[in-house]
Design an enzyme around this catalytic site. Sequence first.
Site, PDB file in Angstrom:
ATOM      1  N   THR A 100       0.820  -1.230   0.000  1.00  0.00           N
ATOM      2  CA  THR A 100       0.000   0.000   0.000  1.00  0.00           C
ATOM      3  C   THR A 100       0.847   1.270   0.000  1.00  0.00           C
ATOM      4  OG1 THR A 100      -0.163   0.096   2.412  1.00  0.00           O
ATOM      5  CG2 THR A 100      -1.863  -1.169   1.243  1.00  0.00           C
ATOM      6  N   ASP A 134      -0.009  -5.071   3.342  1.00  0.00           N
ATOM      7  CA  ASP A 134       1.190  -4.489   3.949  1.00  0.00           C
ATOM      8  C   ASP A 134       1.069  -2.968   3.939  1.00  0.00           C
ATOM      9  OD1 ASP A 134       4.249  -4.994   4.623  1.00  0.00           O
ATOM     10  OD2 ASP A 134       4.130  -3.270   3.282  1.00  0.00           O
ATOM     11  N   TYR A 159       3.653   5.532   5.411  1.00  0.00           N
ATOM     12  CA  TYR A 159       2.951   5.652   4.127  1.00  0.00           C
ATOM     13  C   TYR A 159       1.776   6.638   4.214  1.00  0.00           C
ATOM     14  CZ  TYR A 159       5.329   1.170   3.148  1.00  0.00           C
ATOM     15  OH  TYR A 159       6.240   0.156   3.001  1.00  0.00           O
ATOM     16  N   LYS A 173       4.175  -0.960  10.355  1.00  0.00           N
ATOM     17  CA  LYS A 173       5.613  -0.847  10.675  1.00  0.00           C
ATOM     18  C   LYS A 173       5.904   0.316  11.608  1.00  0.00           C
ATOM     19  CE  LYS A 173       6.475  -2.523   5.992  1.00  0.00           C
ATOM     20  NZ  LYS A 173       5.551  -1.876   5.048  1.00  0.00           N
ATOM     21  N   HIS A 208      10.590  -0.796  10.859  1.00  0.00           N
ATOM     22  CA  HIS A 208      10.681  -0.467   9.431  1.00  0.00           C
ATOM     23  C   HIS A 208      12.126  -0.450   8.927  1.00  0.00           C
ATOM     24  CE1 HIS A 208       8.212   1.737   6.170  1.00  0.00           C
ATOM     25  NE2 HIS A 208       9.244   1.154   5.614  1.00  0.00           N
ATOM     26  N   SER A 235      12.501  -5.167   9.307  1.00  0.00           N
ATOM     27  CA  SER A 235      12.583  -4.865   7.883  1.00  0.00           C
ATOM     28  C   SER A 235      13.892  -4.127   7.620  1.00  0.00           C
ATOM     29  CB  SER A 235      11.401  -3.972   7.484  1.00  0.00           C
ATOM     30  OG  SER A 235      11.500  -3.571   6.141  1.00  0.00           O
ATOM     31  N   ASN A 236      14.475  -4.400   6.477  1.00  0.00           N
ATOM     32  CA  ASN A 236      15.719  -3.737   6.050  1.00  0.00           C
ATOM     33  C   ASN A 236      16.883  -4.004   6.996  1.00  0.00           C
ATOM     34  OD1 ASN A 236      14.650  -2.370   3.666  1.00  0.00           O
ATOM     35  ND2 ASN A 236      13.428  -1.196   5.132  1.00  0.00           N
ATOM     36  N   TYR A 241      10.016  -6.900  -0.969  1.00  0.00           N
ATOM     37  CA  TYR A 241       9.324  -5.737  -1.543  1.00  0.00           C
ATOM     38  C   TYR A 241      10.033  -5.325  -2.830  1.00  0.00           C
ATOM     39  CZ  TYR A 241      12.688  -2.431   0.786  1.00  0.00           C
ATOM     40  OH  TYR A 241      13.793  -1.725   1.216  1.00  0.00           O
ATOM     41  N   GLY A 262       9.990  -4.705  -9.232  1.00  0.00           N
ATOM     42  CA  GLY A 262      10.952  -3.673  -9.632  1.00  0.00           C
ATOM     43  C   GLY A 262      10.518  -2.287  -9.205  1.00  0.00           C
ATOM     44  N   ASN A 279      -1.912 -10.062 -10.765  1.00  0.00           N
ATOM     45  CA  ASN A 279      -0.872 -10.367  -9.773  1.00  0.00           C
ATOM     46  C   ASN A 279      -1.286 -11.492  -8.824  1.00  0.00           C
ATOM     47  OD1 ASN A 279       0.583  -8.350 -10.935  1.00  0.00           O
ATOM     48  ND2 ASN A 279       0.236  -6.839  -9.329  1.00  0.00           N
TER      49      ASN A 279
HETATM   50  N1  LIG Z   1       9.858  -2.283   4.141  1.00  0.00           N
HETATM   51  C1  LIG Z   1      10.187  -1.337   3.290  1.00  0.00           C
HETATM   52  O1  LIG Z   1      11.117  -0.543   3.527  1.00  0.00           O
HETATM   53  C2  LIG Z   1       9.427  -1.218   1.997  1.00  0.00           C
HETATM   54  C3  LIG Z   1       9.958  -0.444   0.960  1.00  0.00           C
HETATM   55  C4  LIG Z   1       9.243  -0.375  -0.230  1.00  0.00           C
HETATM   56  C5  LIG Z   1       8.039  -1.049  -0.377  1.00  0.00           C
HETATM   57  N2  LIG Z   1       7.523  -1.773   0.660  1.00  0.00           N
HETATM   58  C6  LIG Z   1       6.213  -2.467   0.542  1.00  0.00           C
HETATM   59  O2  LIG Z   1       6.252  -3.291  -0.622  1.00  0.00           O
HETATM   60  C7  LIG Z   1       5.168  -2.940  -1.486  1.00  0.00           C
HETATM   61  C8  LIG Z   1       5.553  -3.216  -2.934  1.00  0.00           C
HETATM   62  O3  LIG Z   1       6.662  -2.416  -3.331  1.00  0.00           O
HETATM   63  P1  LIG Z   1       6.511  -1.225  -4.375  1.00  0.00           P
HETATM   64  O4  LIG Z   1       5.139  -0.648  -4.222  1.00  0.00           O
HETATM   65  O5  LIG Z   1       7.661  -0.321  -4.198  1.00  0.00           O
HETATM   66  O6  LIG Z   1       6.755  -1.884  -5.764  1.00  0.00           O
HETATM   67  P2  LIG Z   1       6.264  -3.127  -6.648  1.00  0.00           P
HETATM   68  O7  LIG Z   1       5.117  -3.834  -6.072  1.00  0.00           O
HETATM   69  O8  LIG Z   1       7.500  -3.884  -6.995  1.00  0.00           O
HETATM   70  O9  LIG Z   1       5.852  -2.386  -8.006  1.00  0.00           O
HETATM   71  C9  LIG Z   1       4.767  -1.555  -8.073  1.00  0.00           C
HETATM   72  C10 LIG Z   1       4.722  -0.926  -9.453  1.00  0.00           C
HETATM   73  O10 LIG Z   1       4.546  -1.934 -10.442  1.00  0.00           O
HETATM   74  C11 LIG Z   1       3.380  -1.648 -11.198  1.00  0.00           C
HETATM   75  N3  LIG Z   1       2.691  -2.920 -11.433  1.00  0.00           N
HETATM   76  C12 LIG Z   1       1.968  -3.625 -10.526  1.00  0.00           C
HETATM   77  N4  LIG Z   1       1.508  -4.771 -11.070  1.00  0.00           N
HETATM   78  C13 LIG Z   1       1.918  -4.774 -12.340  1.00  0.00           C
HETATM   79  C14 LIG Z   1       1.761  -5.672 -13.421  1.00  0.00           C
HETATM   80  N5  LIG Z   1       1.059  -6.799 -13.267  1.00  0.00           N
HETATM   81  N6  LIG Z   1       2.335  -5.362 -14.611  1.00  0.00           N
HETATM   82  C15 LIG Z   1       3.041  -4.214 -14.758  1.00  0.00           C
HETATM   83  N7  LIG Z   1       3.241  -3.328 -13.791  1.00  0.00           N
HETATM   84  C16 LIG Z   1       2.685  -3.599 -12.574  1.00  0.00           C
HETATM   85  C17 LIG Z   1       2.539  -0.705 -10.376  1.00  0.00           C
HETATM   86  O11 LIG Z   1       1.848   0.212 -11.200  1.00  0.00           O
HETATM   87  P3  LIG Z   1       0.223   0.282 -11.164  1.00  0.00           P
HETATM   88  O12 LIG Z   1      -0.154   0.697  -9.776  1.00  0.00           O
HETATM   89  O13 LIG Z   1      -0.076   1.330 -12.176  1.00  0.00           O
HETATM   90  O14 LIG Z   1      -0.267  -1.088 -11.526  1.00  0.00           O
HETATM   91  C18 LIG Z   1       3.591   0.040  -9.540  1.00  0.00           C
HETATM   92  O15 LIG Z   1       4.005   1.189 -10.198  1.00  0.00           O
HETATM   93  C19 LIG Z   1       4.906  -1.477  -1.143  1.00  0.00           C
HETATM   94  O16 LIG Z   1       3.673  -1.024  -1.620  1.00  0.00           O
HETATM   95  C20 LIG Z   1       5.032  -1.507   0.364  1.00  0.00           C
HETATM   96  O17 LIG Z   1       3.849  -2.044   0.945  1.00  0.00           O
HETATM   97  C21 LIG Z   1       8.211  -1.882   1.843  1.00  0.00           C
END
Ligand SMILES: NC(=O)c1ccc[n+]([C@@H]2O[C@H](COP(=O)([O-])OP(=O)(O)OC[C@H]3O[C@@H](n4cnc5c(N)ncnc54)[C@H](OP(=O)(O)O)[C@@H]3O)[C@@H](O)[C@H]2O)c1
Length: 319
Positions: free
Chosen positions: A23, A50, A55, A84, A117, A166-167, A216, A220, A280
């Site tokens: 999210t 998550d 956020y 977190k 976090h 995390s991290n 996460y 990409g 997904n």
């Molecule tokens: N613990 C930490 O420090 C930390 C750090 C970063 C993230 N996180 C968590 O991890 C989650 C996921 O990471 P993230 O949001 O950075 O990146 P992600 O899930 O790797 O990628 C999200 C991106 O991919 C696109 N996307 C999603 N499904 C797709 C598909 N089937 N085909 C093509 N593109 C697609 C989305 O665009 P659309 O929305 O336009 O589909 C979005 O721009 C976060 O939301 C958060 O909850 C945690």
Amino acid sequence: MDSKLQRVKLSDGHFIHALGYGTYKPQEVPNSETLEATKLAIDAGFRHIDTAYVYQVEEEVGQAIKSKIAEGRVRREDIFLTSKLWCTFHRPELVQHGLKTSLKKLGLDYVDLYIIHSPVSMKPGEELFPTDEQGKTLFDTGDICATWEAMEKCKDAGLAKSIGVSNFNRRQLEMILNKPGLKYKPVCNQVECHPYLNQSELLEFCKSKDIVMIGYAVLGSNSGKEWLNKDNPVLLEDPVLVALAQKHQRTPAQVALRYQLQRGVVALAKSFNKERLQENFQVFDFQLTPEDMKALDGLNRNIRYFPDSQFCHHPDSPF
Ligand SMILES: NC(=O)c1ccc[n+]([C@@H]2O[C@H](COP(=O)([O-])OP(=O)(O)OC[C@H]3O[C@@H](n4cnc5c(N)ncnc54)[C@H](OP(=O)(O)O)[C@@H]3O)[C@@H](O)[C@H]2O)c1
């Protein structure tokens, strides 16, 4: 349906769904998008959600869950919700306050998983990213073991069913695992994980300690553009990933998610788009071969989409 891969047992006996809905959103995107997308995610089948204090969408995430409970689509116990502890709440006396603040925003009595976090501590206060007049981040001298003891108390108080981190790098995980008087070990370590940064050594270590790795940026990422290095290649356009997607008549995103599930990594995926959200979730009905997995392992090249530039000057910076 590959039911074997759908849930993973945590070291404290609870189960986490292997696929989670992320999210995180960039600031310019209105919070109402998170509300709608989280409802769509639950409709699509996601039961692991998550979120995080930082956020700033916990109200919307809580509203989405409660509206789906009110509709009768899910019960609270069907949902696995993570939040977190932000870096400004690391002092032991602030940890439970941090969690209670999140619970109040969520409008819920407990989270299923509460994680630190980042190992980096920042100056307590209202500001999420406290800085001095020169714009330099104001860190805090944190004792991560003391923070962990306060996390243990959150579990004992029933505010979090499971606790984790995390991290964290291996050294930081070991600090907690070797802490005298450890009551609960971290059930998970949530880290960036995708074919360009497959974290194989950390994964092996985590498995040896019964710590679940949650990935996460599995797709990409590309949200949070202010944090991302724009010179990096776009993961979902990688030729190997694209070729495997064609071979299995799937999408590159589905292959990237399935790769993590087959290596025992719990995978997070964020999307605001209904079709991509549904896509997904369709990753339990095909299988990558050992050769496919090897080809994906071969893409590892130490690319971080989250370079952690804000924290790199801190001694507890994990990377
Ligand atoms: N613990 C930490 O420090 C930390 C750090 C970063 C993230 N996180 C968590 O991890 C989650 C996921 O990471 P993230 O949001 O950075 O990146 P992600 O899930 O790797 O990628 C999200 C991106 O991919 C696109 N996307 C999603 N499904 C797709 C598909 N089937 N085909 C093509 N593109 C697609 C989305 O665009 P659309 O929305 O336009 O589909 C979005 O721009 C976060 O939301 C958060 O909850 C945690």
